[in-house]
Design an enzyme around this catalytic site. Structure first.
Site, mmCIF file in Angstrom:
data_model
loop_
_atom_site.group_PDB
_atom_site.id
_atom_site.type_symbol
_atom_site.label_atom_id
_atom_site.label_comp_id
_atom_site.label_asym_id
_atom_site.label_seq_id
_atom_site.Cartn_x
_atom_site.Cartn_y
_atom_site.Cartn_z
ATOM 1 N N ASP A 72 1.060 -1.238 -4.909
ATOM 2 C CA ASP A 72 -0.171 -0.480 -4.716
ATOM 3 C C ASP A 72 -1.104 -0.809 -5.878
ATOM 4 O O ASP A 72 -0.642 -1.093 -6.988
ATOM 5 C CB ASP A 72 0.105 1.029 -4.663
ATOM 6 C CG ASP A 72 -1.019 1.798 -3.994
ATOM 7 O OD1 ASP A 72 -0.847 2.221 -2.829
ATOM 8 O OD2 ASP A 72 -2.078 1.990 -4.625
ATOM 9 N N CYS A 75 -5.314 2.530 10.455
ATOM 10 C CA CYS A 75 -5.842 3.897 10.568
ATOM 11 C C CYS A 75 -7.323 3.873 10.916
ATOM 12 O O CYS A 75 -8.024 4.868 10.734
ATOM 13 C CB CYS A 75 -5.590 4.685 9.289
ATOM 14 S SG CYS A 75 -6.381 3.989 7.820
ATOM 15 N N PHE A 82 0.862 -1.186 0.000
ATOM 16 C CA PHE A 82 0.000 0.000 0.000
ATOM 17 C C PHE A 82 0.904 1.244 0.000
ATOM 18 O O PHE A 82 0.751 2.159 0.810
ATOM 19 C CB PHE A 82 -0.940 0.024 1.203
ATOM 20 C CG PHE A 82 -1.736 -1.236 1.392
ATOM 21 C CD1 PHE A 82 -2.897 -1.468 0.676
ATOM 22 C CD2 PHE A 82 -1.312 -2.213 2.292
ATOM 23 C CE1 PHE A 82 -3.634 -2.640 0.851
ATOM 24 C CE2 PHE A 82 -2.034 -3.383 2.471
ATOM 25 C CZ PHE A 82 -3.196 -3.606 1.757
#
Length: 394
Positions: free
Chosen positions: A248, A338, A226
Site C-alpha cells: 500500500d 469499486c 492496495f
C-alpha cells in the site's frame, strides 16, 4: 410547501421510484425553497409525484424521499427510516462481527447519508444538504437506538462541494474515538483509525469477499495489493497462506496493518508489508522474476463518472496485466472495481484484454458483489458499485 414542476415527459424515472431529479428536468419552481428544504414534486399536469429535498447548487436538484402524499416528511418520517435501516442490519451483528454499514444512502431512502458501525462507535458521512438540515434528528435517533460510545462525522467528500456544503469533521456525540478503535470482522480483530483513516475508517463492503477469497490461499504464496489496514491479508493469514506480501502507498495503512498482524497473533515472519506505489512495485516484482499463487487487487475508484470510464478501463487493464504476469498456470487473481460507472460486463472485457496482453489464458470462476448491508435498491441501480472477479490462469 414549495413546489417543483417538471417539464413534459421528464417524470418517467420519478414515477418509477428513481430518487434523483436533475436540474434540467425542472420547468419551474413555485416558492423560494432554501437548499435542504423539503418540496413537493409535480408533473406538468400538476399531478403529485413525490416529496423530495431541493438544492439549487446541485446537478441533482431534488433527491426524492417519499412517493405517498399521505406520508409527509416530518421528524417522525426521518426517525422511522433510520429505525428500519438499523433493524435490517441487526442480524449481521454477532460476536464474530461488530462492524457493519447501518445506513446506505439511497438504498435506505436516506439519500446523502452513510452510517457505519465500528464496535462501540459510529462513523457518519453526510453528502447532501437535505441530510445536513436534519443532522440533529439523525444523531438523536442513532443514540436512542444504539447507545454508542461516540459518533464521529467524516463529511469531507467532493459530493459536499456540489451541494454547496463545506467539509465537516468532528465529534457529534459522546466520546472522541481513540487513535485506534478495535473491531471484529469474520472473527478477525482490527484496530482501525476512524478519525484519519480512509473513507469512514474501514472498508466493510469487502467483508464477504475477503472470506471467499481466503478459501483459495491455504499453503499458497499471496500478494495483497492496495492492502490498506489488512482485510484480505488477515483473512489469508487466518486461512493458512504460506506467505503474504502486502502493498500500500499509505504509511498509516502499513502501520495499522502491522498492528493488526500482532493483534491477531499471526506469524509476522511469513508476512512482509511494503509501502510502495502498487503499479511500480508490480513492475519491480516482474523484473525480479517473482511469482505468486494468489494475487488480490483492490484498487481505489478509477472511474468517478462515466466520462472517466475510458481512461479508467486502460488503468484497470494495465494494473491487471501486470498482476497476471506474476501468476503461472493454476494461479488465481481476485480483482475488484469499486467504480459504479463500470458494470460487470465491461469489467470482464477489461480483464480479458489484460490477459490477452499478458499472454495468459484465463477462466472466470467466481463473481464478487457488495454485501447485504450495502443493498441495491431496484429503482436505483446506481447503488451497485462494487464488483469483482476470481480469475484462474489455465
Amino acid at each position: 410547501m414549495n413546489k417543483i414542476i417538471l417539464h413534459k415527459n421528464k417524470e418517467k424515472a420519478a414515477w418509477q421510484l428513481h430518487p434523483w431529479i436533475f436540474s434540467g428536468a425542472i420547468k419551474s419552481v413555485e416558492g423560494t425553497p432554501a437548499n435542504g428544504t423539503v418540496v413537493k414534486v409535480f408533473n406538468i399536469d400538476k399531478e403529485f409525484i413525490a416529496y423530495g429535498v431541493y438544492n439549487a447548487h446541485s446537478r441533482v436538484a431534488v433527491r426524492l424521499l417519499e412517493w405517498n402524499q399521505q406520508h409527509p416528511i416530518d421528524d417522525g418520517w426521518w426517525r422511522s427510516r433510520i429505525q428500519r435501516a438499523v433493524e435490517l442490519r441487526t442480524p449481521l451483528l454477532t460476536d464474530q462481527n461488530d462492524t457493519v454499514r447501518l445506513i446506505f444512502a439511497e438504498a435506505d431512502f436516506l439519500p446523502g447519508l452513510i452510517v457505519d458501525k465500528y464496535g462501540e462507535f459510529l462513523s457518519v458521512q453526510i453528502h447532501s444538504s437535505g441530510i445536513e438540515a436534519v443532522k440533529t434528528i439523525i444523531v438523536e435517533e442513532l443514540v436512542q437506538l444504539l447507545q454508542p460510545k461516540g459518533i464521529y462525522e467524516r463529511s469531507d467528500l467532493n459530493a459536499r462541494q456540489h451541494e454547496g456544503l463545506a467539509d465537516a469533521n468532528g465529534l457529534l456525540y459522546g466520546e472522541m474515538p481513540s487513535e485506534f478503535v478495535e473491531v471484529i470482522e469474520n472473527g478477525i480483530r482490527y484496530q482501525i483509525n476512524i478519525v484519519e483513516g480512509q473513507k469512514s475508517g474501514f472498508y466493510c463492503d469487502q467483508r464477504d469477499n475477503r472470506s471467499l477469497t481466503a478459501q483459495y490461499v491455504k499453503d499458497k504464496r499471496v500478494l495483497d495489493c492496495f492492502c490498506y489496514s489488512g482485510g484480505f491479508t488477515l483473512n489469508a493469514a487466518k486461512a493458512g497462506a504460506s506467505s503474504i506480501v502486502s502493498v500500500d502507498s499509505s504509511a498509516l495503512a502499513i502501520e495499522t496493518l502491522h498492528r493488526n498482524i500482532v493483534l491477531n497473533g499471526f506469524n509476522p515472519i511469513t508476512h512482509t508489508a511494503v509501502q510502495a506505489d502498487v503499479n511500480k512495485y508490480l513492475r519491480q516484482l516482474r523484473e525480479e522474476g517473482e511469482k505468486f499463487d494468489v494475487i488480490i487487487l483492490d484498487p481505489p475508484k478509477y472511474a468517478p463518472s462515466r466520462s472517466a470510464l475510458d481512461k479508467a478501463a486502460r488503468a484497470y487493464k494495465d494494473l491487471n496485466r501486470r498482476a497476471l504476469l506474476l501468476l503461472e498456470s493454476g494461479g488465481v487473481l481476485a480483482t475488484f472495481s469499486c467504480s459504479g460507472a463500470m458494470d460487470i460486463d465491461t469489467f470482464k472485457q477489461v480483464i480479458a484484454w489484460a490477459a490477452l496482453d499478458a499472454g495468459k489464458e484465463i477462466q472466470f470462476i467466481r463473481q464478487f458483489n457488495q454485501p447485504e448491508d450495502h443493498p441495491i435498491r431496484a429503482s436505483f441501480p446506481e447503488g451497485e458499485y462494487l464488483k469483482g472477479l476470481l480469475v484462474r490462469i489455465v
